[in-house]
Design a protein around this motif. Structure first.
Motif, PDB file in Angstrom:
ATOM      1  N   LYS A 105      -6.036  -2.869  -9.494  1.00  0.00           N
ATOM      2  CA  LYS A 105      -6.861  -3.163  -8.330  1.00  0.00           C
ATOM      3  C   LYS A 105      -7.477  -1.934  -7.911  1.00  0.00           C
ATOM      4  O   LYS A 105      -6.725  -0.710  -8.088  1.00  0.00           O
ATOM      5  N   LYS A 106      -8.678  -2.073  -7.023  1.00  0.00           N
ATOM      6  CA  LYS A 106      -8.962  -1.300  -6.365  1.00  0.00           C
ATOM      7  C   LYS A 106      -8.229  -0.732  -5.276  1.00  0.00           C
ATOM      8  O   LYS A 106      -7.657  -1.577  -4.811  1.00  0.00           O
ATOM      9  N   PRO A 107      -8.140   0.498  -4.862  1.00  0.00           N
ATOM     10  CA  PRO A 107      -8.973   1.718  -5.371  1.00  0.00           C
ATOM     11  C   PRO A 107      -8.366   2.478  -6.285  1.00  0.00           C
ATOM     12  O   PRO A 107      -9.199   3.349  -6.972  1.00  0.00           O
ATOM     13  N   ASN A 108      -7.251   2.340  -7.082  1.00  0.00           N
ATOM     14  CA  ASN A 108      -6.482   3.075  -7.775  1.00  0.00           C
ATOM     15  C   ASN A 108      -6.425   2.574  -9.260  1.00  0.00           C
ATOM     16  O   ASN A 108      -6.176   3.358 -10.107  1.00  0.00           O
ATOM     17  N   THR A 140       0.778  -1.383   0.120  1.00  0.00           N
ATOM     18  CA  THR A 140      -0.084   0.108   0.067  1.00  0.00           C
ATOM     19  C   THR A 140       0.783   1.189  -0.015  1.00  0.00           C
ATOM     20  O   THR A 140       1.829   1.333   0.734  1.00  0.00           O
ATOM     21  N   CYS A 141       0.584   1.992  -1.041  1.00  0.00           N
ATOM     22  CA  CYS A 141       1.336   3.383  -0.956  1.00  0.00           C
ATOM     23  C   CYS A 141       1.044   3.992   0.391  1.00  0.00           C
ATOM     24  O   CYS A 141       0.227   4.380   1.170  1.00  0.00           O
ATOM     25  N   PRO A 142       2.184   4.865   0.859  1.00  0.00           N
ATOM     26  CA  PRO A 142       2.351   5.408   2.372  1.00  0.00           C
ATOM     27  C   PRO A 142       1.900   6.742   2.219  1.00  0.00           C
ATOM     28  O   PRO A 142       1.883   7.440   3.235  1.00  0.00           O
ATOM     29  N   VAL A 184      -5.858   7.173   0.546  1.00  0.00           N
ATOM     30  CA  VAL A 184      -6.556   6.634  -0.397  1.00  0.00           C
ATOM     31  C   VAL A 184      -6.588   5.115  -0.393  1.00  0.00           C
ATOM     32  O   VAL A 184      -7.370   4.352  -0.527  1.00  0.00           O
ATOM     33  N   GLY A 185      -4.948   4.655   0.117  1.00  0.00           N
ATOM     34  CA  GLY A 185      -4.822   3.196   0.158  1.00  0.00           C
ATOM     35  C   GLY A 185      -4.430   2.722  -1.414  1.00  0.00           C
ATOM     36  O   GLY A 185      -4.685   1.311  -1.596  1.00  0.00           O
ATOM     37  N   CYS A 186      -3.893   3.468  -2.070  1.00  0.00           N
ATOM     38  CA  CYS A 186      -3.524   2.884  -3.331  1.00  0.00           C
ATOM     39  C   CYS A 186      -2.719   1.817  -3.401  1.00  0.00           C
ATOM     40  O   CYS A 186      -1.706   1.825  -2.742  1.00  0.00           O
ATOM     41  N   GLN A 187      -3.028   0.896  -4.081  1.00  0.00           N
ATOM     42  CA  GLN A 187      -2.142  -0.329  -4.318  1.00  0.00           C
ATOM     43  C   GLN A 187      -1.021  -0.365  -5.285  1.00  0.00           C
ATOM     44  O   GLN A 187      -1.031   0.242  -6.473  1.00  0.00           O
ATOM     45  N   ILE A 188       0.292  -0.622  -4.796  1.00  0.00           N
ATOM     46  CA  ILE A 188       1.400  -0.471  -5.766  1.00  0.00           C
ATOM     47  C   ILE A 188       2.532  -1.711  -5.711  1.00  0.00           C
ATOM     48  O   ILE A 188       2.394  -2.343  -4.752  1.00  0.00           O
TER      49      ILE A 188
END
Length: 359
Positions: free
Chosen positions: A261-264, A234-236, A240-244
């Motif tokens: 994947k969600k949310p980004n 998860t992006c720090p 928002v919690g974007c997955q990277i």
């Protein structure tokens, strides 16, 4: 609920949603119609023409990416005529494309390279001269994080549409016409434009025209085959919690990009893609510091927590709870921020709590 229709592609009966994109339906059912400019996240362009098919009742060739399915449709995706036409189209694309794959960071991860291999289109098999050698060099490497090589650009418009339709910015466009066409921002240099370097254009580029500079590594280029390990996290940077996906070589971060994947849904901001270089920075703090005799010294976490606890108790006893305030961080998770405000309110006994939303 969407209605379903039945279509036939090369005699294979397929059930699809009414109004669904024909190329999308074919690919979902294992029919690998060649394509370069198509991407599900953007509107169809049909600039590469490689997805041409024959549809019964419609004369000539039709691009599958711009056609929707209809009930009873009969489609020919592969025959000798179509394959010969696709090979000719590829020949035309290569005449405008610098195929120096040896030094390209997309080597081994390039759709055009894969299609050249698929159609056995070696240099000696091409009929059109490499016109890209005679074109004006409109490359731009002024961006801090992006690199544009006009000699490799095939004008598929993926980057332009990604900037407009995915990121909602619209900073990129096609400049000039014909062979002089190239991707640009409308400014003399890329760095002078409003582009914030999110990198969405580089991610969606099917060739090596738009690539990411190696901001995490001393290497000039990083190829996909060089990467040792890729980990999803998860992006720090915000809540928002974007997955990277974090890619590493010998334990050091060399690349970051969004996960589909969600949310980004695969996208990231400039921080998520390029802002993790602090992890490898030699000056990064890895242990807590306490000032002793005017000098900061590394200590254990137990000593640091004990020191902090005693200081907070002393301040609270002498000056009261409202003399203390807590400032939380967007780099923390929602759960960590909740616990922090609970600590400030419940243990310290004050409502002096704030949050730096964007660092």
């Amino acid at each position: 609920m969407n209605n379903t229709v039945t279509i036939y592609i090369d005699g294979k009966e397929i059930t699809a949603k009414e109004g669904q994109n024909l190329l999308e339906v074919a690919l979902e059912n294992g029919i690998d119609i060649p394509n370069l400019c198509y991407n599900q996240k953007i509107s169809p362009t049909a600039s590469c023409r490689l997805c041409i098919v024959k549809i019964h009742g419609i004369g000539g060739f039709t691009t599958a990416c711009t056609h929707t399915v209809e009930d009873g449709m009969h489609v020919t995706a592969f025959d000798d005529e179509l394959e010969d036409m696709r090979k000719t189209l590829l020949d035309m694309l290569f005449s405008q494309h610098n195929d120096d794959c040896i030094s390209c960071s997309k080597d081994g991860d390039c759709i055009l390279q894969d299609l050249a291999f698929r159609y056995n289109l070696c240099r000696e098999d091409r009929t059109l001269p490499p016109v890209w050698k005679n074109l004006e060099d409109t490359s731009d490497t002024s961006s801090y994080v992006l690199r544009y090589d006009s000699s490799k650009c095939i004008m598929c418009e993926r980057c332009v549409k990604a900037c407009e339709q995915i990121q909602g910015k619209g900073y990129l466009n096609i400049i000039n016409r014909g062979l002089d066409s190239h991707v640009g921002t409308g400014y003399k240099n890329w760095i002078d434009s409003k582009c914030d370097g999110c990198g969405e254009c580089a991610k969606i580029c099917p060739v090596g025209a738009l690539t990411v500079k190696s901001v995490y590594s001393e290497r000039k280029n990083i190829r996909k085959k060089d990467i040792d390990k890729t980990v999803q996290t998860t992006c720090p940077y915000c809540g928002v919690g974007c997955q990277i996906n974090i890619s590493t070589i010998k334990g050091k971060i060399v690349h970051s990009e969004g996960v589909d994947k969600k949310p980004n849904n695969g996208s990231t901001c400039v921080k998520g893609r390029f802002g993790l270089d602090f992890v490898n920075h030699p000056e990064r703090l890895k242990k807590p510091l306490i000032r002793k005799d005017g000098k900061l010294e590394e200590v254990s976490w137990n000593e640091a927590l004990t020191f902090t606890s005693n200081k907070l108790k002393k301040i609270k006893e002498e000056y009261g709870s409202n003399s203390i305030a807590g400032l939380s961080s967007a780099r923390c998770t929602n759960e960590e921020n909740y616990l922090f405000q609970k600590f400030i309110r419940g243990v310290i006994g004050t409502n002096n709590i704030d949050h730096c939303a964007r660092l």
